[in-house]
Write an enzyme that holds these catalytic residues in place. Structure first.
Site, PDB file in Angstrom:
ATOM      1  N   SER A  67       0.803  -1.224   0.000  1.00  0.00           N
ATOM      2  CA  SER A  67       0.000   0.000   0.000  1.00  0.00           C
ATOM      3  C   SER A  67       0.832   1.268   0.000  1.00  0.00           C
ATOM      4  O   SER A  67       0.891   2.009   0.985  1.00  0.00           O
ATOM      5  CB  SER A  67      -0.967  -0.050   1.163  1.00  0.00           C
ATOM      6  N   ARG A 105       7.226   6.270  -4.626  1.00  0.00           N
ATOM      7  CA  ARG A 105       7.831   6.845  -3.417  1.00  0.00           C
ATOM      8  C   ARG A 105       7.258   6.127  -2.219  1.00  0.00           C
ATOM      9  O   ARG A 105       6.171   5.551  -2.275  1.00  0.00           O
ATOM     10  CB  ARG A 105       7.530   8.356  -3.318  1.00  0.00           C
ATOM     11  N   ASP A 146      -4.139  -1.541  -0.950  1.00  0.00           N
ATOM     12  CA  ASP A 146      -5.156  -1.916   0.055  1.00  0.00           C
ATOM     13  C   ASP A 146      -6.552  -1.371  -0.282  1.00  0.00           C
ATOM     14  O   ASP A 146      -7.568  -2.006   0.026  1.00  0.00           O
ATOM     15  CB  ASP A 146      -4.740  -1.507   1.479  1.00  0.00           C
TER      16      ASP A 146
HETATM   17  C1  GLC Z   1      -0.857   5.761   1.679  1.00  0.00           C
HETATM   18  C2  GLC Z   1      -0.338   4.958   0.486  1.00  0.00           C
HETATM   19  C3  GLC Z   1      -1.515   4.348  -0.280  1.00  0.00           C
HETATM   20  C4  GLC Z   1      -2.409   3.572   0.652  1.00  0.00           C
HETATM   21  C5  GLC Z   1      -2.847   4.446   1.831  1.00  0.00           C
HETATM   22  C6  GLC Z   1      -3.720   3.698   2.826  1.00  0.00           C
HETATM   23  O1  GLC Z   1      -1.569   6.843   1.216  1.00  0.00           O
HETATM   24  O2  GLC Z   1       0.417   5.801  -0.358  1.00  0.00           O
HETATM   25  O3  GLC Z   1      -1.033   3.512  -1.319  1.00  0.00           O
HETATM   26  O4  GLC Z   1      -3.529   3.093  -0.030  1.00  0.00           O
HETATM   27  O5  GLC Z   1      -1.718   4.947   2.483  1.00  0.00           O
HETATM   28  O6  GLC Z   1      -3.028   2.651   3.437  1.00  0.00           O
END
Ligand code: GLC
Length: 494
Positions: A154, A169, A207
């Site tokens: 995520s 990133r 996620d």
């Molecule tokens: C951050 C991550 C994203 C993820 C979110 C929730 O924003 O960059 O990819 O979905 O956290 O966990």
């Protein structure tokens, strides 16, 4: 009113986010969202996920999933029963902060593979041993009985196919520079191969996409789920977009995908909405948090909305009030001794967890006993006065409510831009994360803001169904691994 409560109210007011601002936020979100569909390197990434349909509850099979990206690393196996139900076995370990920012990508991924190995040994040992026997018989060449694994990762990833994507990133406090730009599925697969595990990384899953898929599997309506959102350590959303609106697909390098549905799930990465702060609120506390973070200037929406950051905003406000001698905040009244010990995590960056905010907001007792207990447990603060507790509650309420109203900006913008509310049907949204699950009335504040947006309004609000999608990152990853392995088989057959 005491000077302390006056000051707390004055600070709380800085977190007001009035209806006109919500509307301005929605209009700008729609603009940035559409821009993100046309080209790359925009503030809202709008990442195509190569997942082109949502489940209907009849999917079946045993899959593995691992999840990296929240507070815990989880390994699970999911048995989809094909009747909207599933059983799930999981193990989870907390990721130490040092691991998030030290070492190399190789170290991190070997660590993950080792967790998969011990999970398989505990829960699927027979399968594991049988695979090793067969592999030995066939001199190491054994594609049979591999577990298909969905990798919930995520973080912002430039996705190139269903199991291929390079890290754009790190977010949420992770910082392992040599992983940036690498294909995270390949990294995981090579660590798995090094340990000779019977596992194929079949799908790369955010996620939010997992949440959307899991919700659609467990509560299928006539139209399936439209949007999955996380309000937890981080915040983000994924939704179903029309393929012909994703015009940048023509310009980006990618592998084959199924075009027949005319749709694809987009991972918005809305944590990075409005990084240049054209519409986001920006108090001195927001500014300080950002300046002291490892990634100043990015994830600006997330830094105002999600769990990891709300605690830090509160901590900065509390420190500010504590340092203001004339307020007597968190000083025992009798001796005026400081009642915050030096070892309190009030003095440590990221020292306040979101769960404290939830506890504070929830306390309706007259003596604010729960706040007192929480201050002691979380921050080693002894004998706070009632005024101290009230001041903290006032500030927490303001920070939490602003977060929910900002969340409503992203949600309503996506609903409006996709014309989802025009059809008159129910629109289903799956959500997950500690904030929406435990912060009192989070959904209520979101809905209040929905009604203040004319294109949503009372009528729209009534048609929006929001449901918690538990274990989304596990079940959802399994569902995507299933789609991916079917697609893989279809391609091989051609
Ligand atoms: C951050 C991550 C994203 C993820 C979110 C929730 O924003 O960059 O990819 O979905 O956290 O966990």
């Amino acid at each position: 009113m005491s000077a302390l409560l006056d000051e707390a109210t004055r600070i709380a007011r800085q977190f007001d986010y009035p209806a006109a601002e919500v509307r301005r936020g929605v209009a700008e979100y729609i603009r940035q969202m559409n821009e993100g569909l046309t080209k790359e390197h925009t503030t809202l990434s709008q990442i195509p996920t190569f997942v082109t349909s949502v489940p209907n509850g009849t999917e079946k099979g045993l899959y593995l999933a691992v999840d990296l990206g929240g507070t815990n690393f989880r390994v699970c196996s999911i048995d989809l029963h094909g009747d909207t139900t599933f059983s799930l076995t999981q193990s989870k370990i907390m990721i130490p902060r040092e691991t998030m920012s030290a070492g190399s990508a190789k170290e991190l991924f070997l660590f993950l593979a080792r967790q998969i190995e011990s999970f398989l040994r505990i829960h699927h040992n027979e399968h594991f041993e049988a695979h090793i026997r067969r592999r030995n018989e066939k001199n190491g060449n054994c594609e049979e009985d591999l577990f298909d694994l969905g990798f919930t990762f995520s973080f912002p990833v430039r996705q190139l196919g269903i199991n291929k994507g390079t890290l754009i990133r790190w977010t949420k406090g992770f910082d392992i520079p040599d992983a940036v730009g690498q294909d995270v599925c390949a990294l995981l697969q090579s660590a798995i191969d090094e340990l000779e595990l019977p596992v194929r990384v079949a799908a790369l899953v955010n996620d939010t996409v997992g949440t959307l898929m899991a919700r659609s599997y467990t509560s299928p309506g006539e139209t399936g789920t439209f949007l999955g959102a996380i309000f937890g350590t981080g915040t983000n959303g994924a939704y179903v977009e029309k393929l012909d609106r994703i015009t940048k697909m023509q310009t980006i390098e990618h592998s084959e995908y199924d075009k027949t549905t005319g749709e694809m799930i987009i991972n918005a990465e809305w944590g990075s909405f409005d990084n240049h702060l054209s519409v986001l609120p920006n108090t001195v506390y927001d500014q300080q948090l950002d300046a002291d973070s490892i990634n100043p200037g990015v994830q600006m929406f997330e830094k105002r909305v999600s769990g990891m950051f709300l605690g830090e905003i509160l901590r900065l406000v509390m420190l500010d009030m504590h340092r203001n001698e004339s307020l007597g905040f968190l000083k025992t009244s009798a001796s005026s001794d400081v009642s915050v010990p030096k070892t309190s995590s009030l003095y440590r960056q990221w020292g306040i967890d979101t769960s404290l905010l939830s506890l504070v907001e929830a306390d309706k007792t007259e003596g604010l006993e729960e706040i007192k207990a929480a201050l002691k447990d979380h921050l080693k603060i002894e004998r706070p006065s009632i005024a101290d507790c009230k001041a903290i509650q006032t500030v927490v309420h303001a920070i939490g409510k602003r977060a929910a109203r900002l969340g409503a900006v992203a949600l309503s913008a996506v609903l409006i831009a996709t014309n989802r509310l025009d059809k008159g049907d129910l629109v289903d949204i799956g959500v997950d994360g500690s904030l929406v699950e435990y912060y009192p009335n989070f959904e209520g504040y979101v809905r209040e803001a929905f009604r203040e947006v004319p294109e949503v309004g009372d009528a729209g609000d009534k048609r929006i169904r929001i449901g918690i999608s538990k274990d989304g990152s596990g079940v959802g990853a399994a569902l995507i691994a299933l789609v991916a392995s079917k697609e893989d088989a279809r391609m091989k057959a051609q």
